[in-house]
Design a protein around this motif. Sequence first.
Motif, PDB file in Angstrom:
ATOM      1  N   PRO A  87       9.440  -3.259   9.209  1.00  0.00           N
ATOM      2  CA  PRO A  87       9.612  -4.677   8.846  1.00  0.00           C
ATOM      3  C   PRO A  87       9.120  -4.984   7.424  1.00  0.00           C
ATOM      4  CG  PRO A  87       8.768  -4.519  11.071  1.00  0.00           C
ATOM      5  CD  PRO A  87       8.700  -3.136  10.486  1.00  0.00           C
ATOM      6  N   SER A  88       8.013  -4.384   7.017  1.00  0.00           N
ATOM      7  CA  SER A  88       7.500  -4.591   5.658  1.00  0.00           C
ATOM      8  C   SER A  88       8.405  -3.947   4.614  1.00  0.00           C
ATOM      9  CB  SER A  88       6.088  -4.021   5.531  1.00  0.00           C
ATOM     10  OG  SER A  88       5.203  -4.714   6.376  1.00  0.00           O
ATOM     11  N   ILE A  89       8.967  -2.795   4.941  1.00  0.00           N
ATOM     12  CA  ILE A  89       9.899  -2.129   4.021  1.00  0.00           C
ATOM     13  C   ILE A  89      11.138  -2.993   3.831  1.00  0.00           C
ATOM     14  CG2 ILE A  89      11.426  -0.136   3.719  1.00  0.00           C
ATOM     15  CD1 ILE A  89       9.273   1.507   5.281  1.00  0.00           C
ATOM     16  N   LEU A  90      11.666  -3.512   4.940  1.00  0.00           N
ATOM     17  CA  LEU A  90      12.845  -4.378   4.852  1.00  0.00           C
ATOM     18  C   LEU A  90      12.541  -5.645   4.047  1.00  0.00           C
ATOM     19  CD1 LEU A  90      14.244  -3.980   8.476  1.00  0.00           C
ATOM     20  CD2 LEU A  90      15.282  -3.119   6.349  1.00  0.00           C
ATOM     21  N   GLY A  91      11.362  -6.207   4.246  1.00  0.00           N
ATOM     22  CA  GLY A  91      10.962  -7.382   3.481  1.00  0.00           C
ATOM     23  C   GLY A  91      10.845  -7.077   1.995  1.00  0.00           C
ATOM     24  N   ALA A  92      10.303  -5.916   1.671  1.00  0.00           N
ATOM     25  CA  ALA A  92      10.189  -5.513   0.267  1.00  0.00           C
ATOM     26  C   ALA A  92      11.568  -5.324  -0.347  1.00  0.00           C
ATOM     27  CB  ALA A  92       9.372  -4.227   0.151  1.00  0.00           C
ATOM     28  N   LEU A  93      12.482  -4.733   0.399  1.00  0.00           N
ATOM     29  CA  LEU A  93      13.840  -4.533  -0.105  1.00  0.00           C
ATOM     30  C   LEU A  93      14.547  -5.862  -0.345  1.00  0.00           C
ATOM     31  CD1 LEU A  93      15.057  -1.512   2.052  1.00  0.00           C
ATOM     32  CD2 LEU A  93      14.539  -1.504  -0.402  1.00  0.00           C
ATOM     33  N   ASP A  94      14.306  -6.825   0.534  1.00  0.00           N
ATOM     34  CA  ASP A  94      14.978  -8.120   0.420  1.00  0.00           C
ATOM     35  C   ASP A  94      14.610  -8.868  -0.859  1.00  0.00           C
ATOM     36  OD1 ASP A  94      16.359  -7.744   2.761  1.00  0.00           O
ATOM     37  OD2 ASP A  94      14.985  -8.950   3.983  1.00  0.00           O
ATOM     38  N   THR A  95      13.433  -8.600  -1.409  1.00  0.00           N
ATOM     39  CA  THR A  95      12.986  -9.321  -2.606  1.00  0.00           C
ATOM     40  C   THR A  95      12.867  -8.419  -3.832  1.00  0.00           C
ATOM     41  OG1 THR A  95      10.669  -8.986  -2.012  1.00  0.00           O
ATOM     42  CG2 THR A  95      11.730 -11.011  -1.211  1.00  0.00           C
ATOM     43  N   LEU A  96      13.273  -7.177  -3.712  1.00  0.00           N
ATOM     44  CA  LEU A  96      13.105  -6.198  -4.787  1.00  0.00           C
ATOM     45  C   LEU A  96      14.055  -6.470  -5.948  1.00  0.00           C
ATOM     46  CD1 LEU A  96      11.423  -3.616  -5.328  1.00  0.00           C
ATOM     47  CD2 LEU A  96      13.373  -2.319  -4.465  1.00  0.00           C
ATOM     48  N   LYS A  97      13.517  -6.421  -7.133  1.00  0.00           N
ATOM     49  CA  LYS A  97      14.282  -6.622  -8.365  1.00  0.00           C
ATOM     50  C   LYS A  97      14.277  -5.323  -9.180  1.00  0.00           C
ATOM     51  CE  LYS A  97      14.680 -11.121  -7.761  1.00  0.00           C
ATOM     52  NZ  LYS A  97      15.700 -11.487  -6.853  1.00  0.00           N
ATOM     53  N   PRO A  98      15.241  -5.140 -10.059  1.00  0.00           N
ATOM     54  CA  PRO A  98      15.241  -3.952 -10.918  1.00  0.00           C
ATOM     55  C   PRO A  98      13.940  -3.839 -11.710  1.00  0.00           C
ATOM     56  CG  PRO A  98      17.333  -5.087 -11.089  1.00  0.00           C
ATOM     57  CD  PRO A  98      16.411  -5.989 -10.296  1.00  0.00           C
ATOM     58  N   GLY A  99      13.389  -2.654 -11.742  1.00  0.00           N
ATOM     59  CA  GLY A  99      12.139  -2.409 -12.467  1.00  0.00           C
ATOM     60  C   GLY A  99      10.877  -2.768 -11.713  1.00  0.00           C
ATOM     61  N   ALA A 100      11.020  -3.422 -10.574  1.00  0.00           N
ATOM     62  CA  ALA A 100       9.842  -3.822  -9.795  1.00  0.00           C
ATOM     63  C   ALA A 100       9.330  -2.662  -8.953  1.00  0.00           C
ATOM     64  CB  ALA A 100      10.177  -5.002  -8.887  1.00  0.00           C
ATOM     65  N   ILE A 101       8.029  -2.660  -8.711  1.00  0.00           N
ATOM     66  CA  ILE A 101       7.394  -1.689  -7.834  1.00  0.00           C
ATOM     67  C   ILE A 101       6.705  -2.473  -6.739  1.00  0.00           C
ATOM     68  CG2 ILE A 101       5.684   0.146  -7.639  1.00  0.00           C
ATOM     69  CD1 ILE A 101       6.061   0.581 -10.692  1.00  0.00           C
ATOM     70  N   ARG A 102       7.089  -2.194  -5.507  1.00  0.00           N
ATOM     71  CA  ARG A 102       6.460  -2.863  -4.343  1.00  0.00           C
ATOM     72  C   ARG A 102       5.762  -1.799  -3.515  1.00  0.00           C
ATOM     73  NH1 ARG A 102       8.815  -7.609  -2.448  1.00  0.00           N
ATOM     74  NH2 ARG A 102       6.931  -7.655  -1.209  1.00  0.00           N
ATOM     75  N   ARG A 103       4.578  -2.120  -3.042  1.00  0.00           N
ATOM     76  CA  ARG A 103       3.821  -1.203  -2.189  1.00  0.00           C
ATOM     77  C   ARG A 103       3.830  -1.716  -0.758  1.00  0.00           C
ATOM     78  NH1 ARG A 103       2.005  -1.385  -7.023  1.00  0.00           N
ATOM     79  NH2 ARG A 103       1.360   0.482  -8.143  1.00  0.00           N
ATOM     80  N   VAL A 104       4.020  -0.797   0.168  1.00  0.00           N
ATOM     81  CA  VAL A 104       4.062  -1.136   1.586  1.00  0.00           C
ATOM     82  C   VAL A 104       3.135  -0.178   2.321  1.00  0.00           C
ATOM     83  CG1 VAL A 104       5.524  -1.178   3.645  1.00  0.00           C
ATOM     84  CG2 VAL A 104       6.426  -1.990   1.464  1.00  0.00           C
ATOM     85  N   GLY A 105       2.323  -0.703   3.207  1.00  0.00           N
ATOM     86  CA  GLY A 105       1.461   0.135   4.023  1.00  0.00           C
ATOM     87  C   GLY A 105       0.007   0.041   3.628  1.00  0.00           C
ATOM     88  N   ALA A 106      -0.746   1.021   4.108  1.00  0.00           N
ATOM     89  CA  ALA A 106      -2.216   1.031   3.920  1.00  0.00           C
ATOM     90  C   ALA A 106      -2.641   1.131   2.485  1.00  0.00           C
ATOM     91  CB  ALA A 106      -2.806   2.185   4.710  1.00  0.00           C
TER      92      ALA A 106
END
Length: 106
Positions: A87-106
């Motif tokens: 669910p967190s991965i899907l949420g990160a993908l939904d708001t991900l922009k080019p050049g952005a780095i999103r961290r998911v998990g511990a």
Amino acid sequence: MRVLLDENLPVELATALTGHRVDTVSGLGWEGVTNGELLSRMAGRFDALLTMDTNLEFQQPLTKQRFGTVLIQAVSNRMVHLSPLVPSILGALDTLKPGAIRRVGA
């Protein structure tokens, strides 16, 4: 969104990422290519890279890429540890922009 799973993630994760077109490094025959070559091959073909390689952001210019990156932090790359993060991965993908780095998990 067009998503690429890095070779350090199980192929089974692709089926959990509903609503996205997911390819894998292994499925494309890109196993063993350097990180720089992988990023070059991705340009224009993918919107997101999913990886557990937390050193990647220090080795490559991810913020200058035409795709975003989701760094997954989990105990292991086994689905038993990755499934709760979907669910967190899907949420990160939904708001991900080019050049952005999103961290998911511990």
